[in-house]
Design a protein around this motif. Structure first.
Motif, PDB file in Angstrom:
ATOM      1  N   PHE A   1     -24.546  12.395   3.871  1.00 21.27           N
ATOM      2  CA  PHE A   1     -23.313  11.605   3.698  1.00 21.27           C
ATOM      3  C   PHE A   1     -22.095  12.415   4.182  1.00 21.27           C
ATOM      4  O   PHE A   1     -21.239  11.904   4.911  1.00 21.27           O
ATOM      5  CB  PHE A   1     -23.157  11.197   2.216  1.00 21.27           C
ATOM      6  N   LEU A   2     -22.021  13.696   3.793  1.00 23.93           N
ATOM      7  CA  LEU A   2     -20.877  14.532   4.205  1.00 23.93           C
ATOM      8  C   LEU A   2     -20.835  14.651   5.730  1.00 23.93           C
ATOM      9  O   LEU A   2     -19.763  14.565   6.342  1.00 23.93           O
ATOM     10  CB  LEU A   2     -20.977  15.929   3.574  1.00 23.93           C
ATOM     11  N   ASP A   3     -21.995  14.806   6.341  1.00 22.77           N
ATOM     12  CA  ASP A   3     -22.036  14.916   7.805  1.00 22.77           C
ATOM     13  C   ASP A   3     -21.591  13.609   8.465  1.00 22.77           C
ATOM     14  O   ASP A   3     -20.927  13.624   9.500  1.00 22.77           O
ATOM     15  CB  ASP A   3     -23.446  15.303   8.267  1.00 22.77           C
ATOM     16  N   ALA A   4     -21.944  12.487   7.827  1.00 29.92           N
ATOM     17  CA  ALA A   4     -21.521  11.193   8.383  1.00 29.92           C
ATOM     18  C   ALA A   4     -19.998  11.051   8.301  1.00 29.92           C
ATOM     19  O   ALA A   4     -19.357  10.601   9.256  1.00 29.92           O
ATOM     20  CB  ALA A   4     -22.205  10.046   7.630  1.00 29.92           C
ATOM     21  N   VAL A   5     -19.398  11.459   7.172  1.00 32.13           N
ATOM     22  CA  VAL A   5     -17.933  11.360   7.056  1.00 32.13           C
ATOM     23  C   VAL A   5     -17.274  12.217   8.138  1.00 32.13           C
ATOM     24  O   VAL A   5     -16.301  11.792   8.779  1.00 32.13           O
ATOM     25  CB  VAL A   5     -17.452  11.786   5.639  1.00 32.13           C
ATOM     26  N   LEU A   6     -17.829  13.406   8.370  1.00 29.52           N
ATOM     27  CA  LEU A   6     -17.225  14.272   9.398  1.00 29.52           C
ATOM     28  C   LEU A   6     -17.403  13.676  10.793  1.00 29.52           C
ATOM     29  O   LEU A   6     -16.497  13.746  11.630  1.00 29.52           O
ATOM     30  CB  LEU A   6     -17.819  15.686   9.317  1.00 29.52           C
ATOM     31  N   ALA A   7     -18.553  13.053  11.025  1.00 33.96           N
ATOM     32  CA  ALA A   7     -18.763  12.410  12.334  1.00 33.96           C
ATOM     33  C   ALA A   7     -17.785  11.242  12.490  1.00 33.96           C
ATOM     34  O   ALA A   7     -17.215  11.023  13.564  1.00 33.96           O
ATOM     35  CB  ALA A   7     -20.205  11.908  12.445  1.00 33.96           C
TER      36      ALA A   7
ATOM     37  N   LEU B   1     -17.215  20.162  -1.479  1.00 37.15           N
ATOM     38  CA  LEU B   1     -15.811  19.829  -1.193  1.00 37.15           C
ATOM     39  C   LEU B   1     -15.256  20.758  -0.116  1.00 37.15           C
ATOM     40  O   LEU B   1     -14.528  20.323   0.784  1.00 37.15           O
ATOM     41  CB  LEU B   1     -14.967  19.909  -2.479  1.00 37.15           C
ATOM     42  N   GLN B   2     -15.627  22.027  -0.198  1.00 39.94           N
ATOM     43  CA  GLN B   2     -15.164  22.982   0.824  1.00 39.94           C
ATOM     44  C   GLN B   2     -15.706  22.589   2.199  1.00 39.94           C
ATOM     45  O   GLN B   2     -14.976  22.578   3.186  1.00 39.94           O
ATOM     46  CB  GLN B   2     -15.636  24.408   0.470  1.00 39.94           C
ATOM     47  N   TYR B   3     -16.979  22.232   2.243  1.00 40.68           N
ATOM     48  CA  TYR B   3     -17.617  21.838   3.503  1.00 40.68           C
ATOM     49  C   TYR B   3     -16.878  20.639   4.113  1.00 40.68           C
ATOM     50  O   TYR B   3     -16.544  20.608   5.297  1.00 40.68           O
ATOM     51  CB  TYR B   3     -19.080  21.490   3.213  1.00 40.68           C
ATOM     52  N   LEU B   4     -16.601  19.653   3.257  1.00 43.57           N
ATOM     53  CA  LEU B   4     -15.965  18.420   3.736  1.00 43.57           C
ATOM     54  C   LEU B   4     -14.520  18.658   4.189  1.00 43.57           C
ATOM     55  O   LEU B   4     -14.120  18.254   5.285  1.00 43.57           O
ATOM     56  CB  LEU B   4     -16.013  17.374   2.616  1.00 43.57           C
TER      57      LEU B   4
ATOM     58  N   ALA C   1      -6.058   5.107   8.017  1.00 41.94           N
ATOM     59  CA  ALA C   1      -7.459   5.232   8.432  1.00 41.94           C
ATOM     60  C   ALA C   1      -8.285   5.483   7.181  1.00 41.94           C
ATOM     61  O   ALA C   1      -7.870   6.249   6.305  1.00 41.94           O
ATOM     62  CB  ALA C   1      -7.599   6.411   9.394  1.00 41.94           C
ATOM     63  N   GLY C   2      -9.426   4.832   7.075  1.00 39.86           N
ATOM     64  CA  GLY C   2     -10.300   5.024   5.915  1.00 39.86           C
ATOM     65  C   GLY C   2     -11.667   5.494   6.377  1.00 39.86           C
ATOM     66  O   GLY C   2     -12.234   4.942   7.323  1.00 39.86           O
ATOM     67  N   LEU C   3     -12.178   6.525   5.726  1.00 40.48           N
ATOM     68  CA  LEU C   3     -13.503   7.054   6.065  1.00 40.48           C
ATOM     69  C   LEU C   3     -14.425   6.879   4.855  1.00 40.48           C
ATOM     70  O   LEU C   3     -13.980   6.958   3.719  1.00 40.48           O
ATOM     71  CB  LEU C   3     -13.425   8.551   6.384  1.00 40.48           C
ATOM     72  N   GLY C   4     -15.721   6.683   5.126  1.00 41.97           N
ATOM     73  CA  GLY C   4     -16.699   6.591   4.039  1.00 41.97           C
ATOM     74  C   GLY C   4     -17.122   5.152   3.783  1.00 41.97           C
ATOM     75  O   GLY C   4     -16.474   4.211   4.263  1.00 41.97           O
ATOM     76  N   PRO C   5     -18.210   4.971   2.999  1.00 40.49           N
ATOM     77  CA  PRO C   5     -18.712   3.621   2.733  1.00 40.49           C
ATOM     78  C   PRO C   5     -17.676   2.797   1.978  1.00 40.49           C
ATOM     79  O   PRO C   5     -17.033   3.304   1.067  1.00 40.49           O
ATOM     80  CB  PRO C   5     -19.956   3.867   1.871  1.00 40.49           C
TER      81      PRO C   5
ATOM     82  N   VAL D   1     -19.331  -0.602   5.906  1.00 42.01           N
ATOM     83  CA  VAL D   1     -20.378  -1.166   5.070  1.00 42.01           C
ATOM     84  C   VAL D   1     -20.389  -0.438   3.703  1.00 42.01           C
ATOM     85  O   VAL D   1     -20.221   0.779   3.617  1.00 42.01           O
ATOM     86  CB  VAL D   1     -21.738  -1.060   5.809  1.00 42.01           C
ATOM     87  N   ALA D   2     -20.504  -1.242   2.624  1.00 42.80           N
ATOM     88  CA  ALA D   2     -20.460  -0.687   1.267  1.00 42.80           C
ATOM     89  C   ALA D   2     -21.871  -0.327   0.811  1.00 42.80           C
ATOM     90  O   ALA D   2     -22.431  -0.955  -0.105  1.00 42.80           O
ATOM     91  CB  ALA D   2     -19.798  -1.689   0.317  1.00 42.80           C
ATOM     92  N   ASP D   3     -22.451   0.651   1.459  1.00 40.02           N
ATOM     93  CA  ASP D   3     -23.808   1.074   1.145  1.00 40.02           C
ATOM     94  C   ASP D   3     -23.959   2.485   1.735  1.00 40.02           C
ATOM     95  O   ASP D   3     -23.937   2.653   2.967  1.00 40.02           O
ATOM     96  CB  ASP D   3     -24.789   0.076   1.805  1.00 40.02           C
ATOM     97  N   THR D   4     -24.091   3.472   0.869  1.00 37.83           N
ATOM     98  CA  THR D   4     -24.048   4.865   1.332  1.00 37.83           C
ATOM     99  C   THR D   4     -25.151   5.164   2.335  1.00 37.83           C
ATOM    100  O   THR D   4     -24.908   5.809   3.366  1.00 37.83           O
ATOM    101  CB  THR D   4     -24.153   5.837   0.139  1.00 37.83           C
ATOM    102  N   GLU D   5     -26.365   4.667   2.041  1.00 40.07           N
ATOM    103  CA  GLU D   5     -27.468   4.975   2.949  1.00 40.07           C
ATOM    104  C   GLU D   5     -27.265   4.331   4.311  1.00 40.07           C
ATOM    105  O   GLU D   5     -27.434   4.973   5.357  1.00 40.07           O
ATOM    106  CB  GLU D   5     -28.785   4.494   2.336  1.00 40.07           C
ATOM    107  N   ALA D   6     -26.885   3.039   4.290  1.00 43.14           N
ATOM    108  CA  ALA D   6     -26.673   2.319   5.552  1.00 43.14           C
ATOM    109  C   ALA D   6     -25.522   2.956   6.332  1.00 43.14           C
ATOM    110  O   ALA D   6     -25.609   3.148   7.551  1.00 43.14           O
ATOM    111  CB  ALA D   6     -26.385   0.846   5.272  1.00 43.14           C
ATOM    112  N   TYR D   7     -24.443   3.292   5.623  1.00 40.06           N
ATOM    113  CA  TYR D   7     -23.280   3.916   6.270  1.00 40.06           C
ATOM    114  C   TYR D   7     -23.696   5.223   6.956  1.00 40.06           C
ATOM    115  O   TYR D   7     -23.425   5.450   8.141  1.00 40.06           O
ATOM    116  CB  TYR D   7     -22.184   4.177   5.217  1.00 40.06           C
ATOM    117  N   THR D   8     -24.402   6.060   6.205  1.00 38.38           N
ATOM    118  CA  THR D   8     -24.800   7.369   6.718  1.00 38.38           C
ATOM    119  C   THR D   8     -25.691   7.218   7.954  1.00 38.38           C
ATOM    120  O   THR D   8     -25.473   7.842   8.989  1.00 38.38           O
ATOM    121  CB  THR D   8     -25.552   8.150   5.608  1.00 38.38           C
TER     122      THR D   8
END
Ligand SMILES: C[S@@+](CC[C@H](N)C(=O)[O-])C[C@H]1O[C@@H](n2cnc3c(N)ncnc32)[C@H](O)[C@@H]1O
Ligand code: SF4
Length: 361
Positions: free
Chosen positions: A34-40, A69-72, A256-260, A274-281
């Motif tokens: 999930f964190l990698d998806a937010v960064l992408a 949190l540090q990573y993100l 701008a909004g990031l994340g599911p 999309v409001a689904d963490t797995e699908a979003y990622t």
């Protein structure tokens, strides 16, 4: 240039029965992807984005570990220009605050924490299904201050089933005794798809409109008397402590909004992830379209949105957004006033804000 960035963290220590924000119970196995998806996603969105305000909301951003949190946050730093950030808010649940985390967040540039206290009464905290007690929330507040967090908001909820006037007044007093910079006081709403909504539908909870209006008046009186400006229906701030991020939304600025489930409004387009963490990622990491909805905002829908959001604020809206006859009626009934070229609700108007907005739309 887009000046406001929102990041949605969909994890919570435990899901509360009244809450309809998109979230799920924390699951360690999903978090890194999930964190990698937010960064992408940040990389894709970074063009034309130079934030003045950043808001990590949820869910519960503080449900992430200090390392996550540090990573993100460091990852976001590498992908966009943070040099103009004036306000960086992170939402915390009192059960997920530690001195180590608070200090690490400050070092990462977070300068505002919004903590969900909801109530100081043990019985009402149980009704709300909260994971923390009143004393734990108080300890967490002091930890934030000890770490040096300069700007703290506390969230309260009123209109809880069974709540008495005395209990609400006590929650207000205990909140004021801590001298937070900002207070958000929300009237409980029975949101669809929540356990509370089902109980409301079954008749276990009854609407108590008059009681809730009295609670709202008590809050306005007490917070204003203590020096907090009532700058939006549910929000009170010490001078110069208004939330700049939320003011951006209410004034109709792009963000701008990031994340599911996060929403972005940019250049006349509104997109919702999309409001689904797995699908979003999966979709972000596979380079696929991540949107659940995509709509063009026409002039009329922008006008209506500016009207409904702006009318809830102390600064109000331009009279051009309103039909002249409707405006005259509001002023004649003492519900709104026109001053310095803007229309804002009077105290009586604020009590009827939802009905007024419905009638104007
Ligand atoms: C994302 S949460 C805040 C941070 C953290 N998740 C927590 O609960 O402590 C945002 C706030 O929305 C408010 N809220 C959520 N659901 C609500 C509801 N149904 N009615 C009124 N306020 C609500 C609560 O005050 C909550 O603190
Ligand atoms: S109120 Fe906060 S902790 Fe509770 S479910 Fe909603 S986002 Fe999570």
């Amino acid at each position: 240039m887009v000046r406001h960035l929102y990041v949605h963290i969909p994890f919570c220590p435990k899901v509360c029965p009244y809450c309809s924000f998109y979230k799920e119970a924390s699951d360690r196995n999903k978090t890194q992807a999930f964190l990698d998806a937010v960064l992408a996603e940040a990389e894709m969105e970074s063009g034309g984005l130079q934030p003045w305000t950043i808001f990590f909301g949820g869910g519960t951003p503080s449900a992430l570990s200090t390392t996550q949190l540090q990573y993100l946050i460091c990852g976001l730093h590498e992908r966009m220009d943070f040099s103009q950030v004036r306000e960086f808010t992170l939402e915390m649940n009192p059960a997920t605050v530690s001195l180590e985390k608070a200090k690490a967040l400050l070092a990462l540039g977070v300068n505002r924490v919004s903590m969900g206290v909801q109530s100081w009464n043990e019985e009402l905290l149980k009704t709300l299904g909260r994971v923390h007690s009143g004393p734990q929330a108080r300890r967490s507040y002091h930890i934030l201050r000890e770490a040096g967090v300069p700007n703290v908001n506390l969230d309260l909820i009123f209109g809880i089933p069974g709540q008495t006037h005395e209990q609400w007044l006590d929650s207000i007093r205990q909140t004021l005794a801590l001298e937070p910079d900002h207070i958000s006081a929300y009237c409980l709403t029975y949101e669809e798809d929540t356990e509370f909504f089902e109980r409301f539908r079954r008749g276990e909870f009854a609407p108590e409109t008059e009681r809730d209006a009295a609670f709202f008046e008590t809050a306005m009186d007490a917070f204003e008397a203590a020096g907090y400006g009532h700058y939006e229906i549910s929000n009170y701030a010490k001078p110069e402590r208004e939330c700049l991020h939320n003011l951006g939304y209410w004034r109709g600025s792009d963000y701008a909004g990031l994340g599911p489930s996060a929403v972005s409004t940019r250049n006349g387009w509104r997109r919702k992830n999309v409001a689904d963490t797995e699908a979003y990622t999966r979709r972000v990491l596979d380079g696929q379209d991540r949107f659940e909805t995509l709509e063009r905002l026409d002039t009329e829908s922008s006008r209506l949105e500016k009207l409904s959001l702006g009318l809830r604020t102390r600064e109000g809206i331009s009279p051009d957004l309103l039909d002249a006859t409707k405006l005259e009626k509001l002023v004649a009934h003492g519900l709104a006033r026109l001053s310095n070229g803007s229309v804002s609700l009077s105290r009586e108007g604020r009590l009827l804000a939802d009905q007024i907005a419905t009638e104007l739309l």
